[in-house]
Scaffold this motif. Structure first.
Motif, PDB file in Angstrom:
ATOM      1  N   LEU A 251     -17.446  19.968  42.339  1.00 13.58           N
ATOM      2  CA  LEU A 251     -18.403  20.402  43.486  1.00 13.58           C
ATOM      3  C   LEU A 251     -17.922  20.786  44.663  1.00 13.58           C
ATOM      4  O   LEU A 251     -18.418  21.550  45.338  1.00 13.58           O
ATOM      5  N   ALA A 252     -16.640  20.299  44.991  1.00 14.30           N
ATOM      6  CA  ALA A 252     -16.059  20.774  46.165  1.00 14.30           C
ATOM      7  C   ALA A 252     -15.366  21.934  46.370  1.00 14.30           C
ATOM      8  O   ALA A 252     -15.365  22.771  47.355  1.00 14.30           O
ATOM      9  N   ARG A 253     -15.041  22.406  45.113  1.00 16.90           N
ATOM     10  CA  ARG A 253     -14.576  23.671  45.021  1.00 16.90           C
ATOM     11  C   ARG A 253     -15.099  24.919  44.927  1.00 16.90           C
ATOM     12  O   ARG A 253     -14.876  26.077  45.226  1.00 16.90           O
ATOM     13  N   GLN A 254     -16.323  24.490  44.337  1.00 16.54           N
ATOM     14  CA  GLN A 254     -17.265  25.495  44.007  1.00 16.54           C
ATOM     15  C   GLN A 254     -18.537  25.569  44.596  1.00 16.54           C
ATOM     16  O   GLN A 254     -18.895  24.417  45.229  1.00 16.54           O
ATOM     17  N   GLN A 255     -19.493  26.518  44.544  1.00 19.86           N
ATOM     18  CA  GLN A 255     -20.981  26.534  44.919  1.00 19.86           C
ATOM     19  C   GLN A 255     -21.831  26.619  43.796  1.00 19.86           C
ATOM     20  O   GLN A 255     -22.195  27.752  43.463  1.00 19.86           O
ATOM     21  N   PRO A 256     -22.272  25.799  43.203  1.00 15.98           N
ATOM     22  CA  PRO A 256     -22.769  25.724  41.729  1.00 15.98           C
ATOM     23  C   PRO A 256     -24.054  26.291  42.000  1.00 15.98           C
ATOM     24  O   PRO A 256     -24.776  25.883  43.212  1.00 15.98           O
ATOM     25  N   VAL A 257     -24.941  27.036  41.181  1.00 15.57           N
ATOM     26  CA  VAL A 257     -25.977  27.440  41.029  1.00 15.57           C
ATOM     27  C   VAL A 257     -27.057  26.106  40.649  1.00 15.57           C
ATOM     28  O   VAL A 257     -26.473  25.322  40.304  1.00 15.57           O
ATOM     29  N   ALA A 258     -28.292  26.439  40.386  1.00 12.42           N
ATOM     30  CA  ALA A 258     -29.016  25.188  40.339  1.00 12.42           C
ATOM     31  C   ALA A 258     -29.052  24.444  38.959  1.00 12.42           C
ATOM     32  O   ALA A 258     -28.721  23.460  38.968  1.00 12.42           O
ATOM     33  N   THR A 259     -28.758  25.402  38.129  1.00 11.74           N
ATOM     34  CA  THR A 259     -28.372  24.886  36.543  1.00 11.74           C
ATOM     35  C   THR A 259     -27.169  24.057  36.439  1.00 11.74           C
ATOM     36  O   THR A 259     -26.905  23.175  35.822  1.00 11.74           O
ATOM     37  N   GLU A 260     -25.941  24.659  37.128  1.00 12.09           N
ATOM     38  CA  GLU A 260     -24.735  24.181  37.129  1.00 12.09           C
ATOM     39  C   GLU A 260     -24.598  23.012  37.883  1.00 12.09           C
ATOM     40  O   GLU A 260     -24.170  21.916  37.529  1.00 12.09           O
ATOM     41  N   LEU A 261     -25.438  22.800  39.094  1.00 11.39           N
ATOM     42  CA  LEU A 261     -25.476  21.605  39.816  1.00 11.39           C
ATOM     43  C   LEU A 261     -26.191  20.531  38.968  1.00 11.39           C
ATOM     44  O   LEU A 261     -25.643  19.206  38.921  1.00 11.39           O
ATOM     45  N   ARG A 262     -27.240  20.764  38.225  1.00  8.75           N
ATOM     46  CA  ARG A 262     -27.969  19.983  37.500  1.00  8.75           C
ATOM     47  C   ARG A 262     -26.944  19.295  36.355  1.00  8.75           C
ATOM     48  O   ARG A 262     -27.048  18.051  36.204  1.00  8.75           O
ATOM     49  N   ILE A 263     -26.252  20.009  35.921  1.00 11.28           N
ATOM     50  CA  ILE A 263     -25.023  19.707  34.690  1.00 11.28           C
ATOM     51  C   ILE A 263     -23.999  18.675  35.365  1.00 11.28           C
ATOM     52  O   ILE A 263     -23.966  17.446  34.768  1.00 11.28           O
ATOM     53  N   VAL A 264     -23.589  18.831  36.461  1.00 14.15           N
ATOM     54  CA  VAL A 264     -22.704  18.067  37.047  1.00 14.15           C
ATOM     55  C   VAL A 264     -23.301  16.705  37.491  1.00 14.15           C
ATOM     56  O   VAL A 264     -22.827  15.688  37.421  1.00 14.15           O
ATOM     57  N   VAL A 265     -24.465  16.894  38.392  1.00 12.22           N
ATOM     58  CA  VAL A 265     -25.047  15.466  38.630  1.00 12.22           C
ATOM     59  C   VAL A 265     -25.460  14.731  37.534  1.00 12.22           C
ATOM     60  O   VAL A 265     -25.287  13.699  37.614  1.00 12.22           O
ATOM     61  N   THR A 266     -25.939  15.441  36.343  1.00 10.35           N
ATOM     62  CA  THR A 266     -26.382  14.643  35.120  1.00 10.35           C
ATOM     63  C   THR A 266     -25.218  13.863  34.531  1.00 10.35           C
ATOM     64  O   THR A 266     -25.444  13.056  34.116  1.00 10.35           O
ATOM     65  N   ALA A 267     -24.089  14.661  34.429  1.00  9.64           N
ATOM     66  CA  ALA A 267     -22.749  14.020  33.931  1.00  9.64           C
ATOM     67  C   ALA A 267     -22.352  12.958  34.809  1.00  9.64           C
ATOM     68  O   ALA A 267     -22.087  12.118  34.250  1.00  9.64           O
ATOM     69  N   LEU A 268     -22.421  13.078  36.296  1.00 10.60           N
ATOM     70  CA  LEU A 268     -22.251  11.853  36.801  1.00 10.60           C
ATOM     71  C   LEU A 268     -23.114  10.704  36.361  1.00 10.60           C
ATOM     72  O   LEU A 268     -22.425   9.687  36.309  1.00 10.60           O
ATOM     73  N   ARG A 269     -24.167  10.795  36.368  1.00  8.21           N
ATOM     74  CA  ARG A 269     -25.145   9.790  36.020  1.00  8.21           C
ATOM     75  C   ARG A 269     -25.196   9.296  34.595  1.00  8.21           C
ATOM     76  O   ARG A 269     -24.933   8.117  34.487  1.00  8.21           O
TER      77      ARG A 269
END
Length: 223
Positions: free
Chosen positions: A67-85
């Protein structure tokens, strides 16, 4: 750059699948240790939970760095946040397997489960393993239909949980308060474990569709 980003996303997903399978195995071994008063296996489960905790931290660090290195689009952000949870949820599931193993150690060299409830607890353990293994498959496949089937299968654990408490509430319970508490805790651990497996499936539904599977829009479970 984007190709490397997507490879890193895939690696996080693969790590989450492996961690989920590890937790499924831990509960299977914990159940064996509880029913058979197997001290060696129980110790291995307790010690192995540290590896699950480290794995979750590693996945979380990778996701945050991404997340810090990139600027994810909405779908990608959802993937990362969901993976964290999901990582947090799998870690809690591992804690529950550890609790079962710790109970086995506490009552060693005898089993904490009375003879007349051993079959039910064995069924709960087998179902817990099955549900978490299916959760790993669902995370890997991102199949919302399979995820929905897993959520429905959670009802079987609730039925077993009710059966245990029905026996504990009978007037002829002969094993005393301490054993009743042990059994009640054990049943609760399995029930919560199954809830986490079902919640993981729900998170996959959200990941694929962007819609929460429940009207309240929350899949967060208390530990």
């Amino acid at each position: 750059m984007r190709e490397a980003y997507h490879k890193e996303l895939a690696a996080i997903g693969d790590g989450l699948v492996d961690m989920t399978r590890q937790v499924a195995s831990a509960m299977s071994r914990a159940t064996h240790s509880l029913l058979e008063a197997d001290e060696r296996t129980a110790l291995a489960v307790v010690q192995g939970d540290r590896a699950v905790d480290r794995r979750r931290q590693e996945l979380e660090d990778r996701a945050v760095a991404l997340l810090a290195r990139q600027q994810p689009v909405a779908t990608e952000l959802r993937i990362v946040v969901t993976a964290l949870r999901m990582g947090a949820e799998v870690e809690r599931s591992g804690d529950l397997a550890r609790h079962v193993a710790e109970l086995a150690l506490m009552r060693h060299p005898v089993s904490a489960v009375p003879v007349e409830l051993r079959a039910t607890v064995r069924d709960m353990g087998a179902l817990a393993y099955q549900l978490m293994s299916q959760a790993a498959d669902v995370i890997a496949s991102r199949d919302p239909e399979e995820a929905a089937r897993l959520q429905q299968a959670d009802d079987q654990m609730n039925q077993l949980h009710r059966a245990v408490f029905a026996r504990l509430g009978e007037a002829d319970w002969p094993h005393g308060i301490e054993t009743a508490v042990d059994v009640a805790l054990t049943a609760r651990y399995y029930e919560r474990y199954a809830d986490h497996a079902a919640s993981l499936a729900g998170r996959v539904v959200y990941l694929v569709t962007g819609r929460h599977p429940h009207p309240e829009g929350s899949l967060v479970l208390t530990p």
